[in-house]
Write a protein that holds these residues in place. Structure first.
Motif, mmCIF file in Angstrom:
data_model
loop_
_atom_site.group_PDB
_atom_site.id
_atom_site.type_symbol
_atom_site.label_atom_id
_atom_site.label_comp_id
_atom_site.label_asym_id
_atom_site.label_seq_id
_atom_site.Cartn_x
_atom_site.Cartn_y
_atom_site.Cartn_z
ATOM 1 N N UNK A 78 -17.291 22.238 -21.790
ATOM 2 C CA UNK A 78 -17.292 22.630 -23.206
ATOM 3 C C UNK A 78 -17.134 21.431 -24.139
ATOM 4 N N UNK A 79 -16.977 20.219 -23.550
ATOM 5 C CA UNK A 79 -16.964 19.015 -24.393
ATOM 6 C C UNK A 79 -15.672 18.227 -24.407
ATOM 7 N N UNK A 80 -14.661 18.632 -23.634
ATOM 8 C CA UNK A 80 -13.402 17.875 -23.609
ATOM 9 C C UNK A 80 -13.554 16.599 -22.800
ATOM 10 N N UNK A 81 -12.722 15.609 -23.119
ATOM 11 C CA UNK A 81 -12.610 14.399 -22.307
ATOM 12 C C UNK A 81 -11.456 14.600 -21.328
ATOM 13 N N UNK A 82 -11.628 14.168 -20.079
ATOM 14 C CA UNK A 82 -10.621 14.405 -19.050
ATOM 15 C C UNK A 82 -9.986 13.104 -18.564
ATOM 16 N N UNK A 83 -8.659 13.104 -18.518
ATOM 17 C CA UNK A 83 -7.887 12.041 -17.872
ATOM 18 C C UNK A 83 -7.242 12.702 -16.658
ATOM 19 N N UNK B 29 -1.377 3.797 -17.552
ATOM 20 C CA UNK B 29 -2.831 3.950 -17.510
ATOM 21 C C UNK B 29 -3.263 5.276 -18.153
ATOM 22 N N UNK B 30 -2.467 6.330 -17.951
ATOM 23 C CA UNK B 30 -2.769 7.617 -18.607
ATOM 24 C C UNK B 30 -2.768 7.440 -20.126
ATOM 25 N N UNK B 31 -1.731 6.764 -20.630
ATOM 26 C CA UNK B 31 -1.632 6.541 -22.087
ATOM 27 C C UNK B 31 -2.814 5.712 -22.599
ATOM 28 N N UNK B 32 -3.206 4.676 -21.829
ATOM 29 C CA UNK B 32 -4.349 3.825 -22.219
ATOM 30 C C UNK B 32 -5.621 4.663 -22.333
ATOM 31 N N UNK B 33 -5.875 5.519 -21.322
ATOM 32 C CA UNK B 33 -7.105 6.337 -21.330
ATOM 33 C C UNK B 33 -7.080 7.342 -22.477
ATOM 34 N N UNK B 34 -5.907 7.959 -22.702
ATOM 35 C CA UNK B 34 -5.791 8.916 -23.815
ATOM 36 C C UNK B 34 -6.091 8.211 -25.137
ATOM 37 N N UNK B 35 -5.490 7.039 -25.337
ATOM 38 C CA UNK B 35 -5.667 6.283 -26.582
ATOM 39 C C UNK B 35 -7.128 5.876 -26.764
ATOM 40 N N UNK B 36 -7.775 5.459 -25.664
ATOM 41 C CA UNK B 36 -9.191 5.046 -25.747
ATOM 42 C C UNK B 36 -10.068 6.229 -26.165
ATOM 43 N N UNK B 37 -9.853 7.399 -25.560
ATOM 44 C CA UNK B 37 -10.633 8.592 -25.945
ATOM 45 C C UNK B 37 -10.378 8.955 -27.408
#
Length: 198
Positions: free
Chosen positions: A23-28, A93-101
């Protein structure tokens, strides 16, 4: 907006995370990150081998997950030592990916799939927590089928996590995955529409 996605073992988190991505979400994916931080040559894997010995490494230098699991299963101190090595780099790394998205696509929902979200006390990292739920008897049945294990083994694995009913009481949103795939998809659609994610 970001949400933490969690559930019990064999509750169908992967199914629901795939529906949200469709549906369009970004996944970490916290499990994927957990594998990345212990790739051969990583500083974290070096620390794990220093703490638990060379026998936790395979010939190719990768982590011998089964051996490590045997060492920490039933040994509270060893498990805590392992968590102390793994959790900080996984969370970073989770925080980095969330911030990048959030930077690159601020209008998209960020879904962070964290199996042990409540057990690891991570709810504070997310605006909301979405729980994929099935009642424990069905969880037991699905886990035995999925992993081809005995009822006793399945019960042990379920008992190692916070009870699913306790998670249900804490979650902001619940997707009941005990019916058909179509019924689960309808609930995901409803969640998506109510959040104004069209």
């Amino acid at each position: 907006m970001n949400i933490g996605l969690t559930g019990g073992i064999a509750c169908g988190k992967s199914t629901v995370s795939a529906m949200l991505v469709e549906r369009g979400a970004n996944l970490v994916d916290a499990d994927r990150i957990a594998r990345e931080v212990v790739e051969p040559g990583s500083p974290v894997l070096v620390q794990v081998a220093e703490r638990f010995g060379r026998e936790v490494l395979l010939e190719d230098g990768s982590l011998h997950r089964k051996r490590l699991g045997e060492l920490i299963f039933g040994d509270e101190k060893a498990r805590k030592d392992l968590e102390a090595l793994l959790h900080p780099p996984i969370r970073a790394r989770m925080r980095e990916r969330m911030a990048a998205f959030e930077r690159e696509q601020p209008d998209k929902l960020v879904v962070v799939d964290v199996p042990l979200l409540y057990e690891s006390d991570l709810a504070h990292m997310f605006e909301h927590v979405l729980l994929v739920y099935i009642p424990e008897p069905l969880q037991l049945e699905r886990l035995m089928q999925r992993d081809g294990i005995s009822e006793e083994q399945a019960r042990k694995r379920i008992a190692a996590q916070m009870p699913i009913e306790d998670k249900r009481a804490l979650a902001d949103f619940v997707i009941d995955n005990s019916g058909t795939i179509a019924q689960t998809a309808l609930q995901v659609d409803k969640f998506w529409q109510e959040r104004g994610l069209e």
